[in-house]
Design an enzyme around this catalytic site. Structure first.
Site, PDB file in Angstrom:
ATOM      1  CG  HIS A  19     142.865  13.362 -31.446  1.00 12.03           C
ATOM      2  ND1 HIS A  19     141.686  14.796 -30.423  1.00 12.03           N
ATOM      3  CD2 HIS A  19     142.339  14.286 -32.566  1.00 12.03           C
ATOM      4  CE1 HIS A  19     140.817  15.554 -31.542  1.00 12.03           C
ATOM      5  NE2 HIS A  19     141.697  14.917 -32.879  1.00 12.03           N
ATOM      6  CG  HIS A  21     141.627  12.144 -37.685  1.00 14.17           C
ATOM      7  ND1 HIS A  21     140.563  11.996 -36.748  1.00 14.17           N
ATOM      8  CD2 HIS A  21     141.818  12.981 -36.800  1.00 14.17           C
ATOM      9  CE1 HIS A  21     139.769  12.432 -36.013  1.00 14.17           C
ATOM     10  NE2 HIS A  21     140.002  12.910 -35.828  1.00 14.17           N
ATOM     11  CG  HIS A 199     136.653  15.988 -33.481  1.00 12.04           C
ATOM     12  ND1 HIS A 199     137.053  13.780 -32.629  1.00 12.04           N
ATOM     13  CD2 HIS A 199     138.288  15.640 -33.786  1.00 12.04           C
ATOM     14  CE1 HIS A 199     138.539  13.854 -33.169  1.00 12.04           C
ATOM     15  NE2 HIS A 199     138.751  14.905 -34.027  1.00 12.04           N
ATOM     16  CD  GLU A 202     139.321  21.049 -34.519  1.00  9.36           C
ATOM     17  OE1 GLU A 202     140.510  20.956 -34.573  1.00  9.36           O
ATOM     18  OE2 GLU A 202     138.060  20.488 -34.358  1.00  9.36           O
ATOM     19  CG  ASP A 281     144.592  15.378 -39.002  1.00  8.13           C
ATOM     20  OD1 ASP A 281     143.683  14.019 -39.566  1.00  8.13           O
ATOM     21  OD2 ASP A 281     143.594  15.854 -38.498  1.00  8.13           O
TER      22      ASP A 281
END
Length: 337
Positions: A19, A21, A199, A202, A281
């Site tokens: 996971h 980005h 996703h 979350e 990220d």
């Protein structure tokens, strides 16, 4: 508590990152360098000022600055440099396999060709495999705040390149954009032979996780925190052996959890869920793979056995073929000795 033995174990365990980005690994220093290289004006005077802006109260706060930062990525070399910088950091954290997301709609809407982003990212990934020993899978993400028709258009752009793309995902603003919105485009992606992930859970409710499973027919769930609010859903995920790609520091910085001790990782392990640890990220959330491992180990009191389990899960939850998974799991167990 993070003892020297556990610190050493984290440092040497082979890991897969499932996971990540790639646009979210754009560090402020590179943002400034690329802005200068490409003549792009950005609303910050220094890298320190950029970092000071990385205080978020929710997912949308982050996304606003995430898309702003993306504006400096223009040429194939920009995407190469971005990806290579991430791979060097991943290698330092003993990451041996990466399955990275990229957001082509974040680029094509700015006039950057689909192939420009893909070529730069893939060239770096191939160099990473050859020079760093990091294998990879590349996952095209649809932006869920845009329409399904726009997702279909992006899939059409991807068709000449499907031999270079391994899966599709679903990211961006979750609330108000349920997985059901993308049921048809995910069906088409599966028909084309692509892996599918999304996703869910979350910020969105447990029902979004259920939709991802039932309507999108995902092979794994990105985040999935809120699935724990539904006992039947949690049992279903455990019994199916579905992988959850949890991102502890991301959860903290986006106020999904109030503190690291509230991370769901330990509870997920205790419930028999195949949870993995990832950095999401990292340029925006304060750390790469081992930073996340250290944070949850200190906050949750994870044991050596639990750290090994997390590392194993990262490979068994990957899209690698069985023989490669077995080789990596054996390497994890050897490193744990």
């Amino acid at each position: 508590m993070l003892t020297p033995d556990l610190e050493s174990l984290i440092a040497r365990l082979p890991k897969a990152e499932l996971h990540l980005h790639i646009e979210g690994s754009l560090e402020p220093e590179m943002l400034f360098a690329l802005a200068a290289r490409n003549g792009v004006t950005i609303p910050f005077a220094s890298a320190a000022e950029v970092r000071a802006a990385y205080e978020f109260s929710n997912l949308q706060d982050f996304l606003d600055i995430y898309y702003q930062g993306m504006s400096v990525l223009i040429t194939e070399q920009d995407f190469y440099d971005l990806t290579w910088a991430y791979l060097e950091r991943a290698s330092a954290d003993t990451v041996r396999h990466v399955e990275i997301f990229f957001d082509p709609q974040g680029h094509t809407t700015r006039g950057v060709a689909f192939a420009t982003a893909l070529n730069g990212i893939e060239r770096a990934l191939k160099d990473g495999e050859a020079r760093l020993g990091i294998s990879y899978r590349l996952i095209l993400c649809f932006l869920r705040h845009l329409s399904e028709e726009e997702a279909f258009a992006t899939l059409e752009l991807a068709k000449p390149h499907l031999h270079r793309i391994h899966g599709v995902g679903l990211d961006s603003s979750e609330l108000g954009h349920p997985p059901a919105k993308f049921q048809r485009v995910f069906a088409k992606a599966r028909e084309l032979g692509l892996h599918v992930t999304a996703h869910a859970g979350e910020e969105g409710p447990p029902a979004y996780v259920t939709e991802a499973l039932d309507l999108l027919k995902v092979e794994r769930i990105d985040h999935g925190n809120r699935a724990l609010e539904d006992a039947a859903l949690t049992r279903r995920i455990a019994e199916a052996g579905l992988t959850l790609t949890v991102c502890p520091q991301s959860n903290l910085r986006l106020c999904v959890i109030p503190d690291m001790a509230s991370s769901p990782v330990k509870r997920m392990l205790d419930l028999g869920l195949k949870v993995t640890v990832n950095s999401d990220d990292p340029a925006y959330f304060g750390g790469y793979m081992n930073d996340n491992f250290r944070s949850i180990t200190k906050a949750l009191g994870l044991s050596a056995a639990e750290l090994v389990q997390l590392a194993e899960n990262s490979f068994t939850g990957s899209f690698l073929p069985g023989e490669d998974i077995a080789r990596h799991v054996a390497a994890v167990r050897a490193a744990a000795q």
